[in-house]
Design a protein around this motif. Structure first.
Motif, PDB file in Angstrom:
ATOM      1  N   GLN A 185      -0.479  -2.288  10.786  1.00 35.10           N
ATOM      2  CA  GLN A 185      -0.307  -0.843  10.644  1.00 35.10           C
ATOM      3  C   GLN A 185      -0.146  -0.477   9.179  1.00 35.10           C
ATOM      4  O   GLN A 185       0.464  -1.214   8.402  1.00 35.10           O
ATOM      5  CB  GLN A 185       0.916  -0.378  11.452  1.00 35.10           C
ATOM      6  CG  GLN A 185       0.732  -0.556  12.963  1.00 35.10           C
ATOM      7  CD  GLN A 185       1.975  -0.202  13.766  1.00 35.10           C
ATOM      8  OE1 GLN A 185       3.101  -0.263  13.267  1.00 35.10           O
ATOM      9  NE2 GLN A 185       1.765   0.152  15.027  1.00 35.10           N
ATOM     10  N   ALA A 186      -0.735   0.642   8.806  1.00 33.51           N
ATOM     11  CA  ALA A 186      -0.744   1.099   7.417  1.00 33.51           C
ATOM     12  C   ALA A 186       0.223   2.266   7.221  1.00 33.51           C
ATOM     13  O   ALA A 186       0.530   2.982   8.163  1.00 33.51           O
ATOM     14  CB  ALA A 186      -2.165   1.515   7.039  1.00 33.51           C
ATOM     15  N   ASP A 205       4.305  -3.902   1.341  1.00 29.16           N
ATOM     16  CA  ASP A 205       4.368  -5.185   0.647  1.00 29.16           C
ATOM     17  C   ASP A 205       3.104  -5.447  -0.171  1.00 29.16           C
ATOM     18  O   ASP A 205       3.139  -6.191  -1.157  1.00 29.16           O
ATOM     19  CB  ASP A 205       4.587  -6.330   1.643  1.00 29.16           C
ATOM     20  CG  ASP A 205       3.614  -6.313   2.819  1.00 29.16           C
ATOM     21  OD1 ASP A 205       2.980  -5.266   3.058  1.00 29.16           O
ATOM     22  OD2 ASP A 205       3.499  -7.336   3.510  1.00 29.16           O
ATOM     23  N   VAL A 206       1.978  -4.844   0.219  1.00 25.74           N
ATOM     24  CA  VAL A 206       0.693  -5.146  -0.409  1.00 25.74           C
ATOM     25  C   VAL A 206       0.214  -4.027  -1.337  1.00 25.74           C
ATOM     26  O   VAL A 206      -0.386  -4.297  -2.380  1.00 25.74           O
ATOM     27  CB  VAL A 206      -0.377  -5.425   0.670  1.00 25.74           C
ATOM     28  CG1 VAL A 206      -1.720  -5.772   0.024  1.00 25.74           C
ATOM     29  CG2 VAL A 206       0.072  -6.549   1.600  1.00 25.74           C
ATOM     30  N   VAL A 207       0.483  -2.771  -0.986  1.00 23.91           N
ATOM     31  CA  VAL A 207      -0.022  -1.639  -1.771  1.00 23.91           C
ATOM     32  C   VAL A 207       0.371  -1.732  -3.248  1.00 23.91           C
ATOM     33  O   VAL A 207      -0.460  -1.453  -4.133  1.00 23.91           O
ATOM     34  CB  VAL A 207       0.433  -0.303  -1.147  1.00 23.91           C
ATOM     35  CG1 VAL A 207       0.164   0.864  -2.103  1.00 23.91           C
ATOM     36  CG2 VAL A 207      -0.294  -0.069   0.178  1.00 23.91           C
ATOM     37  N   ARG A 212      -5.547   2.324   5.976  1.00 25.03           N
ATOM     38  CA  ARG A 212      -5.747   2.384   7.421  1.00 25.03           C
ATOM     39  C   ARG A 212      -5.367   1.042   8.053  1.00 25.03           C
ATOM     40  O   ARG A 212      -5.522  -0.012   7.441  1.00 25.03           O
ATOM     41  CB  ARG A 212      -7.223   2.699   7.699  1.00 25.03           C
ATOM     42  CG  ARG A 212      -7.606   2.998   9.137  1.00 25.03           C
ATOM     43  CD  ARG A 212      -6.959   4.269   9.673  1.00 25.03           C
ATOM     44  NE  ARG A 212      -7.052   5.379   8.737  1.00 25.03           N
ATOM     45  CZ  ARG A 212      -8.160   6.120   8.532  1.00 25.03           C
ATOM     46  NH1 ARG A 212      -9.265   5.870   9.190  1.00 25.03           N
ATOM     47  NH2 ARG A 212      -8.129   7.121   7.677  1.00 25.03           N
ATOM     48  N   GLY A 213      -4.873   1.102   9.303  1.00 25.02           N
ATOM     49  CA  GLY A 213      -4.552  -0.101  10.049  1.00 25.02           C
ATOM     50  C   GLY A 213      -5.195  -0.069  11.420  1.00 25.02           C
ATOM     51  O   GLY A 213      -5.242   0.988  12.063  1.00 25.02           O
ATOM     52  N   VAL A 226      -1.924 -13.272  12.227  1.00 23.13           N
ATOM     53  CA  VAL A 226      -0.560 -12.760  12.226  1.00 23.13           C
ATOM     54  C   VAL A 226      -0.463 -11.610  11.233  1.00 23.13           C
ATOM     55  O   VAL A 226      -1.083 -11.628  10.170  1.00 23.13           O
ATOM     56  CB  VAL A 226       0.454 -13.881  11.880  1.00 23.13           C
ATOM     57  CG1 VAL A 226       0.217 -14.427  10.485  1.00 23.13           C
ATOM     58  CG2 VAL A 226       1.886 -13.400  12.036  1.00 23.13           C
ATOM     59  N   THR A 227       0.272 -10.568  11.603  1.00 21.16           N
ATOM     60  CA  THR A 227       0.474  -9.427  10.732  1.00 21.16           C
ATOM     61  C   THR A 227       1.831  -8.810  11.033  1.00 21.16           C
ATOM     62  O   THR A 227       2.627  -9.373  11.801  1.00 21.16           O
ATOM     63  CB  THR A 227      -0.667  -8.393  10.912  1.00 21.16           C
ATOM     64  OG1 THR A 227      -0.539  -7.387   9.901  1.00 21.16           O
ATOM     65  CG2 THR A 227      -0.618  -7.743  12.280  1.00 21.16           C
ATOM     66  N   ARG A 228       2.085  -7.651  10.431  1.00 22.66           N
ATOM     67  CA  ARG A 228       3.351  -6.964  10.657  1.00 22.66           C
ATOM     68  C   ARG A 228       3.082  -5.518  11.043  1.00 22.66           C
ATOM     69  O   ARG A 228       2.064  -4.920  10.656  1.00 22.66           O
ATOM     70  CB  ARG A 228       4.254  -6.999   9.430  1.00 22.66           C
ATOM     71  CG  ARG A 228       3.637  -6.488   8.162  1.00 22.66           C
ATOM     72  CD  ARG A 228       4.666  -6.164   7.100  1.00 22.66           C
ATOM     73  NE  ARG A 228       5.313  -4.889   7.364  1.00 22.66           N
ATOM     74  CZ  ARG A 228       6.339  -4.408   6.668  1.00 22.66           C
ATOM     75  NH1 ARG A 228       6.865  -5.115   5.697  1.00 22.66           N
ATOM     76  NH2 ARG A 228       6.860  -3.232   6.944  1.00 22.66           N
ATOM     77  N   LEU A 229       4.020  -4.971  11.818  1.00 25.88           N
ATOM     78  CA  LEU A 229       3.978  -3.564  12.178  1.00 25.88           C
ATOM     79  C   LEU A 229       4.807  -2.768  11.179  1.00 25.88           C
ATOM     80  O   LEU A 229       5.492  -3.328  10.319  1.00 25.88           O
ATOM     81  CB  LEU A 229       4.514  -3.372  13.601  1.00 25.88           C
ATOM     82  CG  LEU A 229       3.815  -4.187  14.702  1.00 25.88           C
ATOM     83  CD1 LEU A 229       4.447  -3.893  16.062  1.00 25.88           C
ATOM     84  CD2 LEU A 229       2.322  -3.915  14.726  1.00 25.88           C
TER      85      LEU A 229
END
Length: 227
Positions: free
Chosen positions: A13-14, A18-20, A36-37, A61-64
């Protein structure tokens, strides 16, 4: 001059807090962003119905947005990723960065420049490490087998350790790095978009080069966008 637009697409989900910041460090500020996610707006029940992995199949694997770590079917996620890419392109994106280091075969955009980390990182890292031994930290142990093929560009097969950037502690990341060093690693790659500078900094006392996947992808993207 027409405004340039960058799309970023996470399998979670966007936006990705942590990445932006890593993307913003390398991509010019005047380029408009659309984050977008694939899982945007979906409940956990809806996510499970669409993307829950079957036993034994390759997973990602990802995060919400609430920080929850979640495992997803790589095969079923591919259709969601392609649909989201098509949507981002329709919104005018000139380039789209996929925020996932997992492998997807056959993704495509008609006009937008699609940047897939799994197409960039293995070849680039192979050129950097040459005949040195690479140690790779992946987020879940099952990816050691399912994602192994993408490392064919390396002169030597990599050695692996697994720890999640989402649910694992910083000490667990360091322990994984120590394990790889003890097995002969000359450099370490953090092979998940969720690993950040704090993970790299935690590993630096080991005295080995530490390569951050999302930074590699962001730097490559900046070359396309004139950063």
């Amino acid at each position: 001059m027409r405004e340039r637009v960058l799309g970023t697409l996470t399998i979670g989900q966007a936006p990705r807090p942590d990445v932006v910041p890593i993307i913003d460090r390398y991509v010019p500020a005047e380029i408009r962003r659309i984050h977008r996610g694939v899982l945007d707006g979906l409940s956990q029940a809806e996510i499970a119905a669409r993307y829950r992995p079957e036993p034994g199949e390759p997973v990602l694997v990802t995060r919400l947005q609430d920080g929850t770590e979640i495992e997803l079917s790589r095969e079923r996620m591919k259709a969601g990723v392609q649909q989201a890419l098509t949507s981002l392109e329709a919104e005018g994106c000139d380039a789209i960065l996929l925020l996932c280091t997992g492998t997807f075969d056959g993704l495509a955009c008609d006009k937008a420049w699609l940047v897939e980390p799994d197409h960039i990182i293995p070849a680039m890292v192979a050129g950097l490490v040459e005949r040195h031994q690479l140690g790779v930290i992946v987020p879940i142990a099952s990816q050691i087998g399912s994602e192994r093929e993408k490392w064919r560009p390396l002169h030597r097969p990599p050695i692996f350790a697994a720890v999640s950037p989402y649910g694992g502690t910083q000490d667990a990341v360091v322990d994984a790095g120590k394990q790889l060093k003890a097995q002969g690693a000359d450099a370490i790659l953090l092979d998940c978009i969720g690993f950040t500078e704090r993970h790299r900094e935690a590993l630096l006392p080991l005295g080995l080069p530490v390569i951050l996947s999302n930074a590699v992808a962001a730097k490559a993207l900046s070359e396309l966008l004139g950063g």
